[in-house]
Write a protein that holds these residues in place. Sequence first.
Motif, PDB file in Angstrom:
ATOM      1  N   GLU A   1       0.660  -1.203   0.045  1.00 45.89           N
ATOM      2  CA  GLU A   1       0.071  -0.112   0.087  1.00 45.89           C
ATOM      3  C   GLU A   1       0.770   1.263   0.088  1.00 45.89           C
ATOM      4  N   GLN A   2       1.861   1.155   0.733  1.00 43.89           N
ATOM      5  CA  GLN A   2       2.685   2.466   0.780  1.00 43.89           C
ATOM      6  C   GLN A   2       3.606   2.392  -0.474  1.00 43.89           C
ATOM      7  N   ILE A   3       3.956   1.683  -1.025  1.00 40.41           N
ATOM      8  CA  ILE A   3       4.664   1.806  -2.334  1.00 40.41           C
ATOM      9  C   ILE A   3       3.769   1.960  -3.262  1.00 40.41           C
ATOM     10  N   ILE A   4       2.795   1.652  -3.432  1.00 40.83           N
ATOM     11  CA  ILE A   4       1.668   1.925  -4.747  1.00 40.83           C
ATOM     12  C   ILE A   4       1.343   3.380  -4.654  1.00 40.83           C
ATOM     13  N   SER A   5       1.067   3.812  -3.369  1.00 36.59           N
ATOM     14  CA  SER A   5       0.379   5.240  -2.982  1.00 36.59           C
ATOM     15  C   SER A   5       1.552   6.202  -3.200  1.00 36.59           C
ATOM     16  N   SER A   6       2.841   5.759  -2.993  1.00 41.14           N
ATOM     17  CA  SER A   6       3.867   6.544  -3.003  1.00 41.14           C
ATOM     18  C   SER A   6       4.117   6.820  -4.806  1.00 41.14           C
ATOM     19  N   LEU A   7       4.035   5.734  -5.613  1.00 37.86           N
ATOM     20  CA  LEU A   7       3.888   5.915  -7.010  1.00 37.86           C
ATOM     21  C   LEU A   7       2.988   6.935  -7.699  1.00 37.86           C
ATOM     22  N   THR A   8       1.765   6.571  -6.898  1.00 36.78           N
ATOM     23  CA  THR A   8       0.661   7.443  -7.384  1.00 36.78           C
ATOM     24  C   THR A   8       0.883   9.141  -7.119  1.00 36.78           C
TER      25      THR A   8
END
Lengths: 355, 154
Positions: B117-124
């Motif tokens: 979740e942290q990784i994908i939200s950072s990417l966004t």
Amino acid sequence: MANSIIAGVSPTFGLQGAWMMNILNSILGGKPGMIFGASTYVSVSLIALVMNEGKEYIFYALILSGIMQFIFGLFRLGAIFRLIPFPALHGFSTAMSFIIVLNQVRLARNLPDQVFVRLGFSWQNLLDGTNHGSWYSSSQLLFLGLETAISFGIMVFVDLFFKRRRVPSALIAILICVAIEHGLLRTLTKYRTPSIYSLGEVRTPFVQDIWTQQNFSLPPLTLDTLRKIYVTSLAIFGSNLMENALTQRCLDERTNSHWNVNRTILSNGVATVVTAIFGGFSGSGSVSQSLVLLQGHGVSRLSTFLTGVFTMVFIYFAYDAIKFIPIGAVAGVMLWTVRFLTRVDIICSNIHVFS
Amino acid sequence: MNPNVEPLIIATDLQARAVAIPVACETPISAQLFTINESKSMNSPFYSELGASMSVDDGPNMKAKPLNRVQLIDEEKGEVFSRLEVGDIRCLWAPTRVYGFGDFFNRISTWILLNKEQIISSLTGTFYVRIASIGSNLQFVISPDSFSSKLLVH
């Protein structure tokens, strides 16, 4: 109105500042989940210094403001932020929500923002379309609006009906809009909407300290230099303090957590100094960018750190990977994240009280 | 082994870790760290109506919130150690020996799984960071279209 072009600095330094600030703040103890980026207030504060003294002074001004923040945090003076009343915080949140919405309107202009140089001049120029910028064509505006609406609609739909999703709704909306833009619109028709590429292709040199860069001839570190920059540094210091504190309070409230504002300010001060030394425009906590992370449940220090890392990767190594993202998709995402900031019921109750 | 420390997750070898991690993944990561109360942002009273800001103390005597740590047990050595909770940069970093490539990649994959979740939200978020950064530079009267150091001034 005459325009003159003088030697200046590149937007690459803003991007360098963005990734360095996030990485440093996540390591040094900034608020987890809080995104740091170039600040409008810093930009406005620096304009007078650049026009009066020259661009070389901006980095010294940023370094001095960072030292001020470091001292402020070191002596734990953040207690004064307890004096910020709830209406002020609510006003800040609501004003930020309006600014975020209006910022999306700016994206509908080709070469948008030189008009924002002088305060009070921007709205006139935004309306009459003179001076350095024009609205996109009607077809582009139409499809831009459609993509914004689609992105916004996807965000609403996913957030309301798929609450236990693993993938952030923002990413879903952006991917679908990319597919629509490049799979349908540009393939089947001759129309296209502006993308991140339209903002300008930015070639970024790798990190280099300001004393060895060829673009600058820095002034000597004398009392005369200090006299020229201290007012600007104070302005940057004050605006960064307020924006950091208010952004952190907004995030604290929305994540139901608490973080010591002194740590945020102290780490931001160190990050500001380091970023300026390496030629980046430092800034402060950004509500709008932090809300995008919050949208995807990115609330940890890791998410701040990775945002810096991903930004660095995209600007140095993988720019082609994101330049095709249509601006409308991102605008739709931002319009939906505004809901975190706006409390319509409180606004209505205030209107009721005053009426 | 210290009997006073109650282990939250016992992960001593690959098999135990393989059992423990899926259990940890049942709960969304954000729920393990903070409770994101969506209704608080959208429907419920704001700030517990005025009270919360008064209870926040950032004064000189206020200490920063300690990092959440998870107690683990190394049964081979009989020692208790702790690591940072999921979501921190060094989360899942355990000061124990890595048992070969399998263990190494298992730790990496587990880290990615736990922090997805942290990784994908950072990417966004990165997508918007770029737009905001360039926009801010434009406000600073900087030409967006080159690295040739052009500054536009009216």
